[in-house]
Design an enzyme around this catalytic site. Sequence first.
Site, mmCIF file in Angstrom:
data_model
loop_
_atom_site.group_PDB
_atom_site.id
_atom_site.type_symbol
_atom_site.label_atom_id
_atom_site.label_comp_id
_atom_site.label_asym_id
_atom_site.label_seq_id
_atom_site.Cartn_x
_atom_site.Cartn_y
_atom_site.Cartn_z
ATOM 1 N N TYR A 177 30.696 14.050 32.390
ATOM 2 C CA TYR A 177 31.020 13.731 31.007
ATOM 3 C C TYR A 177 31.090 12.207 30.858
ATOM 4 C CZ TYR A 177 31.738 18.730 30.637
ATOM 5 O OH TYR A 177 31.540 20.086 30.660
ATOM 6 N N CYS A 181 33.426 35.169 41.184
ATOM 7 C CA CYS A 181 32.147 35.685 40.687
ATOM 8 C C CYS A 181 31.609 34.837 39.548
ATOM 9 C CB CYS A 181 32.291 37.133 40.248
ATOM 10 S SG CYS A 181 33.340 37.344 38.780
ATOM 11 N N GLU A 203 35.432 60.311 44.695
ATOM 12 C CA GLU A 203 34.263 59.507 45.042
ATOM 13 C C GLU A 203 33.352 60.294 45.975
ATOM 14 O OE1 GLU A 203 31.322 57.265 45.646
ATOM 15 O OE2 GLU A 203 32.837 56.474 44.262
#
Length: 630
Positions: A164, A334, A399
């Site tokens: 910046y 992530c 599952e």
Amino acid sequence: MSGVLFEPVRLGPLTLRNRLVMAPMGTCLDNGGYITDDTVAYYRRRAEGGVGTITVEGCLVSADTVGPEPRLSGPEFLPGLRGLVDALRPFEVTVGVQLMHPGRQVVDGPSVAPSPVPLNSAAPVPHELTGGEIGSVIADYAAAAVRAREAGFDFVEVHGAHGYLPSNFLSPGFNRRTDSYGGDLAGRARFSVEVARAIVDSSGLPLVWRLNGSDGPSGGLEIDEAVAAARMIVNAGASAISVTAGTWLSLQVTLAPMSTPRGAMRHLAAAVRRAVDVPVMAVGRLDDPADAASAVRDGDADLVLLGRGLIAEPDWPSKVAAGRLDDVRPCIACNACVDLVGRGERARCSVNPEVGRERTWVVEAASVKRRVMVVGSGPAGLEAARIARLRGHEVSLWERDGELGGKLEVASLAPSKHEVLRYRAHQRRVLDELGVTVTVGVDVTPAVVASEGPDVLLLATGASPLVPPIPGIDAPHVHDAQRLLRGQITVPDGARVVVIGGSATGCETAELLADSGVPTTIVEMRRSVGAGIEAITRRTMVRGLRDAGVEILTSATVVGIESDAVTWTDADGALHETPADLVALAIGWRPTGALDALPPGLEVRVVGDADTPADFVRAVNEGADAGLTV
């Protein structure tokens, strides 16, 4: 072990109650530069969690700057900022605000810089600031600091890093001026020094300066000059230095993906700390309590910045202080939050569905307790089970595979994605503590559902691989890429593998193969690979694939699979052939949808990828919504 993090520390005239600082991070929760109730709720939630200091995200100081950030460029923005500060006061938190001028790093509107050097070949050539214009910008910083004081902030921080405007002045690679604001380091640092003096003189507030210890691979400022610049800025009145690194050209440094080692910028903070006599803040994946405590205990920093870690877990400070380390929801780096904000969308999180909707988020006890059966343990199923149980329902999670996680488990098998397993382990631990009944290794059929007799069935069974009608696709040497990731297919020595499809699963498969020394080619019909992967992670992964020798073919449409080759056409329709002893399919996904022949009258909901294949964030949030409304 982490007690050192909860010692008080001085910042100028202020006493901070602990050494943990919430880093300034964009949220896109404001409205046209004005603070909203959603913004207030977001910061209040972090204040409730015990962090000692909060630095509110960058606020634009100049009225002519265009951007999605909140503003401090005029008195009309004060009421919202004052309301934000007032909302945080009951939590004994020190509150500052970051002052920001993006310079040439803008998506829209005026682009200005010390020199007419564009950010990249596609960016506009920025306007070179004149001496008078520089003075006006310095005055904007000072006026914004005065407004910050009027709003009740305890300190201000200047964003002098990440490319910046102040950072751009400091960079020897991008500041090519020959006047007193360029040349040697003293000239390049003059803008920062004058901004610091103007802020301190006009507002009287303690000043934190965010400084790059390195501009990263893009070139520019490096640690020796950064240390010298830090001394100059401290001499100009700064009360603390916050050390970071990278620019828009090296975001993989600034916002390190999960493949980057923790604490990768810590050595930069340590170098600055040895050179100045004010507190120094360190940042960069220091959300592991042991790493954070070590940075302070070893003398590398006086304060630790928590950024994405506080998005994932607002209660990080209070849980760590109480020794409840296993209860801390892990940030897996992530970068979904970063990716969304970078696109101008509201901040959300892959592991915390509360983010961005703190104002309305309530997990209420259900008025009627029901038996809830969740089938599928990917991100949506795990979160649906957790929230439904928190509301008091009797919950069972089923599952088909031997491990929980669905596509989480598969993604974690890529060398750069092991961090995903921390989230899966956390969710499993929470479900066990809540008393959710977990059954693995069972393929749930309508008969299984009928025998369980749930009141509600939540189907979070994910998506199945797409298998298009390509000639030869049913050959014995052609396999679903997930089977290679799971180690279910042995790749013979010397075999050449072609991965058809270059989205997340295709890239992860190629990464695993290349890590094992297997000659690998990705064939992708799009113009680039990595669709569905967050931008910074994608950039890092693709660079790693190329460095590992993976051949990447784009704009390539597969038209046939032979016993020893894959044939494909390029964008011009020309036919090509790539040798292949083994082929991995990672072409895409189709939703599994609902089960047939279910008991009549059963309430059934399909959530996550089972309804519409999407990303991790959407899956977690849809799972949470199902749990909240069941």
